[in-house]
Design a protein around this motif. Structure first.
Motif, mmCIF file in Angstrom:
data_model
loop_
_atom_site.group_PDB
_atom_site.id
_atom_site.type_symbol
_atom_site.label_atom_id
_atom_site.label_comp_id
_atom_site.label_asym_id
_atom_site.label_seq_id
_atom_site.Cartn_x
_atom_site.Cartn_y
_atom_site.Cartn_z
ATOM 1 N N ALA A 141 4.020 -8.103 5.410
ATOM 2 C CA ALA A 141 3.864 -7.505 4.083
ATOM 3 C C ALA A 141 2.768 -6.450 4.057
ATOM 4 O O ALA A 141 2.937 -5.376 3.449
ATOM 5 N N ALA A 142 1.633 -6.762 4.730
ATOM 6 C CA ALA A 142 0.533 -5.790 4.718
ATOM 7 C C ALA A 142 0.926 -4.507 5.437
ATOM 8 O O ALA A 142 0.576 -3.395 5.026
ATOM 9 N N GLY A 143 1.681 -4.675 6.519
ATOM 10 C CA GLY A 143 2.152 -3.508 7.255
ATOM 11 C C GLY A 143 3.123 -2.680 6.422
ATOM 12 O O GLY A 143 3.077 -1.446 6.426
ATOM 13 N N ARG A 144 3.982 -3.386 5.704
ATOM 14 C CA ARG A 144 4.940 -2.664 4.856
ATOM 15 C C ARG A 144 4.208 -1.930 3.727
ATOM 16 O O ARG A 144 4.604 -0.839 3.322
ATOM 17 N N GLU A 145 3.126 -2.555 3.264
ATOM 18 C CA GLU A 145 2.332 -1.895 2.211
ATOM 19 C C GLU A 145 1.699 -0.605 2.771
ATOM 20 O O GLU A 145 1.674 0.434 2.097
ATOM 21 N N ALA A 146 1.202 -0.681 3.996
ATOM 22 C CA ALA A 146 0.630 0.517 4.632
ATOM 23 C C ALA A 146 1.705 1.589 4.799
ATOM 24 O O ALA A 146 1.459 2.780 4.572
ATOM 25 N N GLN A 147 2.893 1.144 5.190
ATOM 26 C CA GLN A 147 3.998 2.098 5.344
ATOM 27 C C GLN A 147 4.328 2.752 4.003
ATOM 28 O O GLN A 147 4.632 3.958 3.938
ATOM 29 N N ALA A 148 4.229 1.977 2.923
ATOM 30 C CA ALA A 148 4.507 2.543 1.594
ATOM 31 C C ALA A 148 3.441 3.572 1.199
ATOM 32 O O ALA A 148 3.746 4.595 0.568
ATOM 33 N N ILE A 149 2.204 3.300 1.586
ATOM 34 C CA ILE A 149 1.125 4.268 1.308
ATOM 35 C C ILE A 149 1.413 5.584 2.032
ATOM 36 O O ILE A 149 1.251 6.681 1.478
ATOM 37 N N ILE A 150 1.860 5.468 3.257
ATOM 38 C CA ILE A 150 2.183 6.668 4.030
ATOM 39 C C ILE A 150 3.380 7.393 3.423
ATOM 40 O O ILE A 150 3.413 8.633 3.355
ATOM 41 N N ALA A 151 4.331 6.631 2.953
ATOM 42 C CA ALA A 151 5.501 7.255 2.303
ATOM 43 C C ALA A 151 5.083 7.996 1.031
ATOM 44 O O ALA A 151 5.587 9.090 0.739
ATOM 45 N N ASP A 152 4.149 7.401 0.299
ATOM 46 C CA ASP A 152 3.646 8.081 -0.908
ATOM 47 C C ASP A 152 2.969 9.404 -0.539
ATOM 48 O O ASP A 152 3.147 10.421 -1.216
ATOM 49 N N ALA A 153 2.178 9.364 0.529
ATOM 50 C CA ALA A 153 1.481 10.588 0.959
ATOM 51 C C ALA A 153 2.476 11.658 1.403
ATOM 52 O O ALA A 153 2.305 12.845 1.107
ATOM 53 N N ALA A 154 3.509 11.229 2.096
ATOM 54 C CA ALA A 154 4.544 12.184 2.522
ATOM 55 C C ALA A 154 5.227 12.800 1.311
ATOM 56 O O ALA A 154 5.546 13.999 1.308
ATOM 57 N N ALA A 155 5.426 11.983 0.290
ATOM 58 C CA ALA A 155 6.051 12.514 -0.932
ATOM 59 C C ALA A 155 5.127 13.538 -1.597
ATOM 60 O O ALA A 155 5.592 14.580 -2.097
ATOM 61 N N GLN A 156 3.824 13.263 -1.594
ATOM 62 C CA GLN A 156 2.865 14.210 -2.194
ATOM 63 C C GLN A 156 2.861 15.528 -1.408
ATOM 64 O O GLN A 156 2.884 16.617 -1.995
ATOM 65 N N LEU A 157 2.817 15.428 -0.090
ATOM 66 C CA LEU A 157 2.813 16.643 0.725
ATOM 67 C C LEU A 157 4.162 17.361 0.629
ATOM 68 O O LEU A 157 4.215 18.595 0.553
#
Lengths: 119, 386
Positions: free
Chosen positions: B40-56
């Motif tokens: 779960a923690a890893g998936r949460e980190a992956q979601a943070i990265i996905a959010d950043a990719a969406a921002q960029l």
């Protein structure tokens, strides 16, 4: 190790070169080589260098070196101009080895001044 | 103000925006997981990265899936150029770039030349811009790859990326753009620009150092071979554990930039105008590059002044002599030499670069201090021998 390319003495001499200028009525020589220019202007009294001034075009190490030699030679007998303390200057001012040629231009200027003052 | 450092080197790096810092701290404190982990923690980190990719992706107007995270623009340039040229090498080994590119580009081209690639170095016009005709003339039947920077890091010259990209499309040439000085500072719409690969880095637009990205267009024939090996992350294009906090910081920097890019540009134009107006009447001063270039950069030379002494005399201004100028060897900037400046002119060049935090007081002080420094060094100089 500091990454500052200039030690405290170079910074001091570059910021406030008290011997910058020229002497009206003095003997002046110019050395122009290695992409730098150094002019020295001297006045002699009783066989000694009573006053020494300079102008320079070059890097901060060069400017500091010329200020250094002015402080060094002022008040000295004319014969002192026959010797040039290259190693001391390089060490005192932490001059990078690749800039040695510029210090040798200062030496040329000092020797030229000596010849001019003694002839 | 006199002894206080005045930072005018925003083309080299920018301070981290407070919102970026908050986001990075939040992520660093809350999530230490490896984003590749399936828990779960890893998936949460992956979601943070996905959010950043969406921002960029939102900043650049691209699908976030087209973005590959890297350590910065140098790595992005390496991946794009070495990876792109090698990927297309079976079709041809002729590659093209400009003489005025950043070392992160030119050094890769030189490395590829040693591998057997045939490099053409196109020349800029005297104002630093690349003529599309010159560029088109350099392309051959076996040309497969070209790299042109968006904004020159020394002069601020902006290339006509749209026209140059169209030339590449006509010749089926993979087109890379080094966008390190442009992303987050100029409006860029990659959904419309004919760009295949674009490099960027976070710290040039108020994000953290150590994180960048490479955009790889989703179109046939546009791909790169990896230059790093060791894992399956990021579709094997760039293996390695992603720094979640840095990625999140870059994403936030992109979001902040997107919201204020026009007001930032207006501010930069004003600051550069005050600076240039304050020094333009100095005898012998010249503006290097295109006067209508990126307003964050003002590169000026002045006659009869030794560059290294000028730089020291300009303290407490924190300015640059150009990224290629080494204070020990005093090599003049190859970028400015390529624009036709003499060694002496290039050696006296100073790059002022203003940024979001720059104030009018700072640039007025900088202009006055520059005037004083030039006058002092001229007074110190002897007349040249007749």
């Amino acid at each position: 190790m500091s990454s500052d390319p200039y030690n405290a003495r170079v910074r001091e001499f570059f910021a406030a070169p008290v011997h910058a200028g020229s002497l009206a009525g003095g003997v002046t020589v110019l050395a122009d080589d290695q992409g730098v220019r150094v002019a020295l202007s001297a006045r002699v009294a009783d066989g000694r260098i009573a006053a020494l001034r300079f102008r320079a075009w070059g890097c901060p190490h060069l400017v500091a070196a010329v200020e250094w030699v002015c402080r060094h030679y002022e008040g000295e007998p004319l014969e002192a101009l026959e010797k040039f303390p290259t190693a001391r200057i390089m060490e005192d001012l932490a001059v990078p080895i690749e800039k040695t040629g510029r210090i040798l231009v200062v030496e040329d200027a000092i020797h030229s001044l000596g010849r001019s003052l003694t002839h | 103000m006199a002894e206080q450092m005045i930072y005018l080197d925003y083309a080299a790096s920018t301070p981290v925006d407070a919102r970026v810092l908050d986001r990075m701290r939040e992520v660093a404190e809350k999530n230490c997981a490896n984003p590749s982990s399936t828990h779960a923690a890893g998936r949460e980190a992956q979601a943070i990265i996905a959010d950043a990719a969406a921002q960029l992706g939102s900043l650049l107007k691209v699908d976030p899936a087209t973005l590959v995270w890297t350590s910065g623009a140098t790595e992005s340039d390496n991946l794009a150029i070495a990876g792109g040229a090698r990927y297309r090498a079976h079709r041809g080994k002729h590659i093209v770039t400009m003489k005025t590119e950043h070392k992160a580009v030119t050094d890769v081209f030189e490395t590829l030349a040693k591998e057997g690639f045939d490099v053409t170095w196109v020349e800029a016009e005297p104002d630093g811009r690349l003529s599309p005709e010159t560029f088109a003339a350099a392309l051959r039947d076996d040309t497969q790859f070209a790299s042109i920077m968006f904004v020159n890091n020394e002069t601020g010259v902006i290339q006509d990326i749209e026209t140059l990209g169209l030339v590449c499309r006509e010749h089926d040439v993979l087109f890379h753009v080094d966008g390190a000085q442009a992303v987050g500072k100029l409006p860029i719409d990659l959904s419309k620009l004919p760009v295949d690969l674009l490099s960027l880095t976070g710290h040039k637009f108020y994000g953290p150092k150590g994180i960048g990205a490479l955009y790889i267009a989703d179109r046939p024939g546009c791909h790169v071979e990896p230059i790093l090996f060791g894992g399956g992350q990021q579709r094997r294009l760039r293996p390695g554990t992603l720094p979640t906090d840095l990625v999140a910081g870059l994403g936030m920097a992109a979001e902040v930039a997107a919201a204020r890019i026009e007001s930032d540009l207006e501010h930069l134009r004003g600051m550069r105008r005050v600076l240039w107006d304050g020094i333009r009447d100095i005898d012998g001063v010249v503006l290097n590059g295109d006067p209508d270039g990126f307003p964050g950069i003002l590169n000026v030379s002045v006659e009869d002044i030794e560059g290294e002494s000028l730089l020291l005399a300009l303290e407490p201004l924190q300015v640059a002599t150009g990224s290629a100028c080494n204070s020990r060897t005093q090599e003049p900037s190859y970028v400015l030499r390529a624009l036709g400046l003499s060694d002496a002119q290039a050696q006296s060049a100073i790059r002022f670069s203003v940024g979001r935090p720059t104030t009018r007081d700072e640039v007025e002080f900088a202009a006055g201090h520059y005037r004083d420094a030039v006058a002092r060094l001229r007074e110190l100089a002897p007349q040249a021998a007749a």
